[in-house]
Design an enzyme around this catalytic site. Structure first.
Site, PDB file in Angstrom:
ATOM      1  N   ARG A  71       0.831  -1.207   0.000  1.00 24.18           N
ATOM      2  CA  ARG A  71       0.000   0.000   0.000  1.00 24.18           C
ATOM      3  C   ARG A  71       0.869   1.263   0.000  1.00 24.18           C
ATOM      4  NH1 ARG A  71      -2.041   2.333   4.499  1.00 24.18           N
ATOM      5  NH2 ARG A  71      -2.224   0.362   5.624  1.00 24.18           N
ATOM      6  N   TYR A 125     -14.375  17.315 -16.350  1.00 22.46           N
ATOM      7  CA  TYR A 125     -14.876  15.940 -16.480  1.00 22.46           C
ATOM      8  C   TYR A 125     -16.041  15.719 -15.502  1.00 22.46           C
ATOM      9  CZ  TYR A 125     -14.684  10.838 -16.158  1.00 22.46           C
ATOM     10  OH  TYR A 125     -14.997   9.514 -16.146  1.00 22.46           O
ATOM     11  N   ASP A 198      -5.425  18.769 -15.123  1.00 27.46           N
ATOM     12  CA  ASP A 198      -5.804  17.421 -15.571  1.00 27.46           C
ATOM     13  C   ASP A 198      -5.509  17.368 -17.066  1.00 27.46           C
ATOM     14  OD1 ASP A 198      -7.122  15.193 -16.609  1.00 27.46           O
ATOM     15  OD2 ASP A 198      -8.763  15.302 -15.168  1.00 27.46           O
ATOM     16  N   LYS A 223      -7.160   6.166 -19.842  1.00 25.06           N
ATOM     17  CA  LYS A 223      -7.386   6.694 -21.185  1.00 25.06           C
ATOM     18  C   LYS A 223      -6.130   6.480 -22.045  1.00 25.06           C
ATOM     19  CE  LYS A 223     -11.211   7.859 -19.188  1.00 25.06           C
ATOM     20  NZ  LYS A 223     -11.434   9.153 -18.584  1.00 25.06           N
TER      21      LYS A 223
HETATM   22  C1  LIG Z   1     -11.729   9.608 -17.345  1.00 25.30           C
HETATM   23  C2  LIG Z   1     -11.269  10.907 -16.800  1.00 25.30           C
HETATM   24  C3  LIG Z   1     -11.049  11.077 -15.424  1.00 25.30           C
HETATM   25  C4  LIG Z   1     -11.315   9.969 -14.419  1.00 25.30           C
HETATM   26  O1  LIG Z   1     -10.505   8.878 -14.629  1.00 25.30           O
HETATM   27  P1  LIG Z   1     -10.910   7.375 -14.152  1.00 25.30           P
HETATM   28  O2  LIG Z   1      -9.704   6.592 -14.497  1.00 25.30           O
HETATM   29  O3  LIG Z   1     -12.139   7.003 -14.903  1.00 25.30           O
HETATM   30  O4  LIG Z   1     -11.179   7.450 -12.692  1.00 25.30           O
HETATM   31  C5  LIG Z   1     -10.604  12.308 -14.981  1.00 25.30           C
HETATM   32  N1  LIG Z   1     -10.397  13.323 -15.842  1.00 25.30           N
HETATM   33  C6  LIG Z   1     -10.601  13.201 -17.160  1.00 25.30           C
HETATM   34  C7  LIG Z   1     -10.346  14.371 -18.053  1.00 25.30           C
HETATM   35  C8  LIG Z   1     -11.054  12.001 -17.692  1.00 25.30           C
HETATM   36  O5  LIG Z   1     -11.271  11.878 -19.004  1.00 25.30           O
END
Ligand SMILES: *Cc1c(COP(=O)(O)O)cnc(C)c1O
Length: 411
Positions: A71, A125, A198, A223
């Site tokens: 962890r 998001y 982000d 992604k």
């Molecule tokens: C998908 C996404 C997230 C969240 O990611 P997860 O892996 O689904 O928790 C956050 N920010 C953006 C821009 C995203 O496309």
């Protein structure tokens, strides 16, 4: 891609260019009986023991580097973190079990917390919106959603309310607006605001936000970094080792670390990031151009189109000719039912609530990312009921365009 521009120490390993780093970076020097495995091993151990109790004591007390409990840190995860840090030209990265866990840690582990509000871009998001408007507010942190595209109003608000941090996305979802990161980085610096970017849609292949003054960068590794639709993960990249230590302490306390197998898959995905992103950007451009000419299409949202609203901003920020792999389009006169039937007619392009995979995807914001919003809230963001988001894969672009055209030719 441009070569890295950090100082070169002649005694260190050479400063490789981005495409080389994507393939080579990461890997804490594994050896097995003197042999170096070409792929980073998946180390599944949840705990570690030492011959010497004193050594274990020093490791647990952070007086000596080493693994003790999964962890806190584990070798496959560290390999992925080192690779991401190299690609972002950052001192450190900290990996999480999902993008949302990474967004949460990036905003909450910051020493600036307490005091002023947290500013969040209003077209962030959907999951980030839910987290910020829900759990983060409920935990007592004041959150204000702001418009990144009215810089004068934002600057006034920053001066009045003295936010501790600004959490933003460079390319908005689903309408693909491109924020002026250079101006926002400057604004954050002048007002002492911790800028958190982000960068999921841009990836380090297109943009490295630390160069614009971001203190923290976040990715959903689910992604583009993973890229194959088989891993859920996230990563926080920090501008200093001290900040990364705080994010790691947060992760240790909340137990939000990435799993070893997912770290392996994410690192394996990262090896082909350059190839995939280049192809996904060119496929998205081909689809955007074909749809822009199509009689049933009312509007295409893609910063690569010369007449798009943020084309100039995108050209300043992104490498030549690369505008991301995601676009959106509005279908003329289509209501919800027409949009649902249109998606069902697609044969190649999959309808799934994700993006950035090596196969092409569509998502209908009305039933997916933006289903929690009222019609008025969606209208306020400009997301009409006839808008579909498209994420380009690496297929032959002609097959993708033909599939979209045959679906649009339906009733
Ligand atoms: C998908 C996404 C997230 C969240 O990611 P997860 O892996 O689904 O928790 C956050 N920010 C953006 C821009 C995203 O496309």
């Amino acid at each position: 891609m441009a070569s890295t521009d950090t100082d070169t120490d002649p005694d260190q390993t050479p400063e490789y260019r981005f495409d080389t780093l994507a393939v080579q970076a990461g890997g804490p020097g594994f050896t097995i009986q003197g042999a170096h495995p070409t792929a980073v091993p998946i180390v599944a151990a949840s705990s570690y023991w030492y011959e010497s109790a004193d050594e274990l004591d020093r490791v647990l007390g952070d007086e000596q580097p080493g693994y003790s409990y999964a962890r806190y840190a584990s070798p496959t995860v560290v390999a992925f973190e080192q690779a991401v840090a190299a690609l972002e030209q950052a001192p450190a990265a900290v990996a999480f079990g999902s993008g949302m866990a990474a967004v949460h840690a990036a905003t909450m582990a910051s020493p600036e917390r307490g005091g002023g509000p947290l500013f969040v871009s209003q077209d962030c998001y959907g999951g980030t919106f839910v987290l910020m408007a829900g759990a983060v507010r409920a935990a007592g942190a004041p959150v204000r959603f702001v418009d990144l595209f009215d810089l004068a109003a934002l600057e006034r608000l920053v001066a009045e309310e003295r936010p501790t941090a600004l959490l933003m996305e460079v390319i908005s979802n689903p309408l693909e607006r491109v924020a002026d990161l250079a101006a926002l980085g400057d604004l954050a610096r002048r007002h002492g605001v911790h800028l958190i970017v982000d960068s999921t849609f841009t990836t380090p292949y297109l943009l490295r936000p630390l160069q614009y003054g971001a203190g923290t960068v976040v990715h959903s590794a689910t992604k583009y970094l993973g890229g194959h639709g088989d891993v859920t993960g996230g990563v926080v990249i920090c501008d200093s080792v001290a900040r990364a230590d705080r994010v790691r302490a947060w992760r240790k306390a909340t137990g939000a670390i990435l799993g070893a197998t997912d770290a392996y898959l994410a690192l394996r995905g990262l090896r082909t990031l350059s190839l995939r992103m280049a192809r996904q950007c060119s496929n998205a451009a081909a689809v955007a151009q074909a749809l822009a000419r199509h009689p049933r299409i009312e509007r295409v949202y893609y910063p690569g189109l010369p007449d798009s609203r943020d084309h100039a901003a995108a050209r300043r920020l992104l490498p030549d000719g690369l505008f991301g792999g995601v676009l959106a389009f509005a279908v003329r006169g289509a209501d919800r039912s027409a949009m649902m039937r249109l998606m069902e007619r697609l044969r190649l392009v999959r309808m799934a609530p994700t993006l950035g995979d090596c196969f092409s995807l569509v998502l209908y914001p009305l039933i997916a990312s933006h289903r929690g919003l009222t019609a008025a809230q969606r209208a306020g963001l400009g997301i009409d009921d006839n808008v579909l988001r498209f994420s380009a894969g690496i297929e032959d672009p002609a097959d993708i365009v033909e599939d979209l055209e045959q679906a649009l030719a339906g009733p």
